[in-house]
Every structure is written in structure tokens, then in C-alpha cells.
Design a protein around this motif. Structure first.
Motif, PDB file in Angstrom:
ATOM      1  N   PRO A  16       0.832  -1.204   0.000  1.00 28.81           N
ATOM      2  CA  PRO A  16       0.000   0.000   0.000  1.00 28.81           C
ATOM      3  C   PRO A  16       0.866   1.253   0.000  1.00 28.81           C
ATOM      4  CG  PRO A  16      -0.809  -1.583   1.614  1.00 28.81           C
ATOM      5  CD  PRO A  16       0.515  -2.100   1.126  1.00 28.81           C
ATOM      6  N   ASN A  37      -0.747   5.691  -8.524  1.00 26.23           N
ATOM      7  CA  ASN A  37      -2.018   5.504  -7.828  1.00 26.23           C
ATOM      8  C   ASN A  37      -3.012   4.731  -8.681  1.00 26.23           C
ATOM      9  OD1 ASN A  37      -3.878   6.348  -5.492  1.00 26.23           O
ATOM     10  ND2 ASN A  37      -5.000   7.078  -7.280  1.00 26.23           N
ATOM     11  N   GLU A  38      -3.066   5.050  -9.972  1.00 26.78           N
ATOM     12  CA  GLU A  38      -3.993   4.354 -10.868  1.00 26.78           C
ATOM     13  C   GLU A  38      -3.665   2.874 -10.955  1.00 26.78           C
ATOM     14  OE1 GLU A  38      -3.651   6.505 -14.524  1.00 26.78           O
ATOM     15  OE2 GLU A  38      -5.290   7.897 -14.027  1.00 26.78           O
ATOM     16  N   LEU A  70      -2.090   1.043  -8.659  1.00 25.57           N
ATOM     17  CA  LEU A  70      -2.450   0.428  -7.386  1.00 25.57           C
ATOM     18  C   LEU A  70      -3.953   0.171  -7.317  1.00 25.57           C
ATOM     19  CD1 LEU A  70      -0.292   2.571  -4.920  1.00 25.57           C
ATOM     20  CD2 LEU A  70       0.094   0.177  -5.515  1.00 25.57           C
ATOM     21  N   THR A  71      -4.721   1.150  -7.732  1.00 23.81           N
ATOM     22  CA  THR A  71      -6.177   1.023  -7.704  1.00 23.81           C
ATOM     23  C   THR A  71      -6.644  -0.109  -8.607  1.00 23.81           C
ATOM     24  OG1 THR A  71      -6.396   3.394  -7.258  1.00 23.81           O
ATOM     25  CG2 THR A  71      -8.350   2.245  -8.072  1.00 23.81           C
ATOM     26  N   LYS A  72      -6.008  -0.244  -9.770  1.00 23.39           N
ATOM     27  CA  LYS A  72      -6.354  -1.316 -10.710  1.00 23.39           C
ATOM     28  C   LYS A  72      -6.247  -2.680 -10.047  1.00 23.39           C
ATOM     29  CE  LYS A  72      -4.784  -3.460 -15.032  1.00 23.39           C
ATOM     30  NZ  LYS A  72      -3.805  -3.368 -16.147  1.00 23.39           N
ATOM     31  N   LYS A  77      -6.411  -3.171  -6.808  1.00 22.80           N
ATOM     32  CA  LYS A  77      -7.100  -3.098  -5.520  1.00 22.80           C
ATOM     33  C   LYS A  77      -6.124  -3.075  -4.332  1.00 22.80           C
ATOM     34  CE  LYS A  77     -11.185  -5.480  -7.361  1.00 22.80           C
ATOM     35  NZ  LYS A  77     -11.705  -4.192  -7.889  1.00 22.80           N
ATOM     36  N   PRO A 114      -4.519  -0.929  -1.416  1.00 26.96           N
ATOM     37  CA  PRO A 114      -4.882   0.289  -0.691  1.00 26.96           C
ATOM     38  C   PRO A 114      -3.908   1.431  -0.984  1.00 26.96           C
ATOM     39  CG  PRO A 114      -5.019  -1.618   0.758  1.00 26.96           C
ATOM     40  CD  PRO A 114      -4.371  -2.092  -0.506  1.00 26.96           C
ATOM     41  N   ALA A 115      -4.459   2.592  -1.292  1.00 26.90           N
ATOM     42  CA  ALA A 115      -3.620   3.748  -1.601  1.00 26.90           C
ATOM     43  C   ALA A 115      -4.366   5.028  -1.257  1.00 26.90           C
ATOM     44  CB  ALA A 115      -3.229   3.752  -3.079  1.00 26.90           C
ATOM     45  N   GLU A 116      -3.601   6.035  -0.868  1.00 30.87           N
ATOM     46  CA  GLU A 116      -4.172   7.351  -0.603  1.00 30.87           C
ATOM     47  C   GLU A 116      -3.243   8.398  -1.231  1.00 30.87           C
ATOM     48  OE1 GLU A 116      -5.948   7.931   3.189  1.00 30.87           O
ATOM     49  OE2 GLU A 116      -5.252   9.997   3.341  1.00 30.87           O
TER      50      GLU A 116
END
Length: 210
Positions: free
Chosen positions: A142, A163-164, A166-168, A170, A172-174
Motif C-alpha cells: 500500500p 495511484n492508478e 495500485l487502484t487497478k 485493488k 490500498p492507496a491514498e
């Protein structure tokens, strides 16, 4: 050092890594020198975690700008065993903190970082390897990212790409993107009263790393 002291203030042990800068004079492959040092750092901290009173499953990595690129490289290439590790200790950071990081060695990169690490004529395979967003998967640690929209040195798209990805998968990222602040503002973005370190503390607490 100031960042390490901030972590100390909230009860977190912080190590400052003085890694070797890429140099053809002292390295057979200068592109791997910094990554080897980062891998070695994780190895030493996790190996000695019990003796040093550190939770072995709460070991993160942090970097700013080019240091952010090294932290991201460690976060995606931790299985590339470029250091001695007979004990097979996991070299995967449990989380990463990336502050206005260089992420891509493609069209949005910081050209100076590419030249410093890979030289004047990098190969496409080298540029791909060090474009860390290409190697993110479901096992990537993350991440917490901070950048400014008006960063003229390292484009904000670097953090967005990471970030994109990481989101792809799943992971966790902020991410916090400031309206302004430029590059290299460190702990305090002078354009805002917002404190990104406080946001980082909230993120770490929410993920039970504090």
C-alpha cells in the motif's frame, strides 16, 4: 533527518538510509547500486527487528523525489534478489510513502533522474524496468502519495500513474494533490495550512501501522 525526528515524536523508529549514488567509477552496474542499498536496508531492519524492538510486519519505506523513485522501485522489485539473503527474509516493505516521487521513465519523467541512473543512452528495457507503475500487482505494498499540481520538476502525472496502477489491482492507496507547492517543499507546503504529515499519521493509524 527532520522527517525521521517527526516519526520519532509519534513513537515510530526511523532509519535514514545514506545510499550510494549511481557511479560508473565504483559500480559494475550503476543502475542497481541504489536499489541494492535499499534492499539491504530492509534486510537488516527485518533481520534485527526483534533485537531492536521493531514489529517485523510494520516496516515501511519513504522517499522524496528521486528518493521516491528508489522507494517505489523497492516496492515493486523487492523479489529481485540483488543482495545476499540466505535466510530468505522477505524484502517487501509493508507500505510505502512517496512524496513528489519520480515514477515513470517514460514521457512524463524527470530527465535528470533517467540520466543519473541509466546514463546518456538507456535501453528501452531499462526505462521500462524503472517505470515502476509497470510492475505493480496485487502484492505491491500500500502507498501514501503527496504531490503538487504545479510541480514543474517532477510532473504530478507520476504520482497519478502509480495511484492508478495500485487502484487497478485493488491495493490500498491514498493520494493528496495540492493546488500549488512546486517541488521540494519537504514537510511544509508553504502554499497551504494543510499538514500532509498529519494526513499520513491518519492513514497509518487507519491501516494499523501505528
Amino acid at each position: 533527518m527532520n522527517v525521521a525526528k517527526k516519526f520519532n515524536e509519534i513513537g515510530i523508529t526511523a532509519f535514514v538510509l545514506k545510499y550510494r549514488l549511481p557511479s560508473d567509477l565504483i559500480m559494475a552496474d550503476k543502475s542497481m547500486g541504489p536499489l541494492q542499498d535499499a534492499l539491504q536496508a530492509i534486510y537488516l531492519v527485518r533481520k534485527n527487528a526483534k533485537a531492536w524492538g521493531i514489529s517485523p510486519d510494520k516496516i515501511g519505506v519513504m522517499g522524496f523525489s528521486a528518493g521516491g523513485h528508489l522507494a517505489a522501485s523497492l516496492s515493486v522489485h523487492y523479489n529481485d534478489m540483488k543482495v545476499q539473503n540466505q535466510e530468505q527474509i522477505s524484502l517487501r516493505p509493508d507500505f510505502s510513502i512517496l512524496i513528489y516521487p519520480v515514477i515513470s521513465f517514460g514521457s512524463v519523467t524527470h530527465s535528470g533522474s533517467v540520466k543519473n541512473l541509466l546514463g546518456d543512452e538507456p535501453t528501452e528495457s531499462q526505462k521500462r524496468y524503472f517505470s515502476t507503475q509497470n510492475y505493480i500487482n496485487a502484492e505491491t505494498p500500500p502507498a501514501f502519495l503527496v504531490h503538487a499540481n504545479d510541480d514543474a520538476t517532477v510532473q504530478v502525472k507520476n504520482s497519478i500513474l502509480y495511484n492508478e496502477a495500485l487502484t487497478k489491482f485493488k491495493v490500498p492507496a491514498e493520494m493528496h494533490i495540492y493546488q500549488a507547492g512546486g517541488h521540494g517543499f519537504g514537510l511544509h507546503n508553504p502554499t497551504t495550512k494543510d499538514d500532509w504529515f498529519e494526513r499520513l499519521k491518519n492513514w497509518m493509524n487507519a491501516n494499523k501501522w501505528l
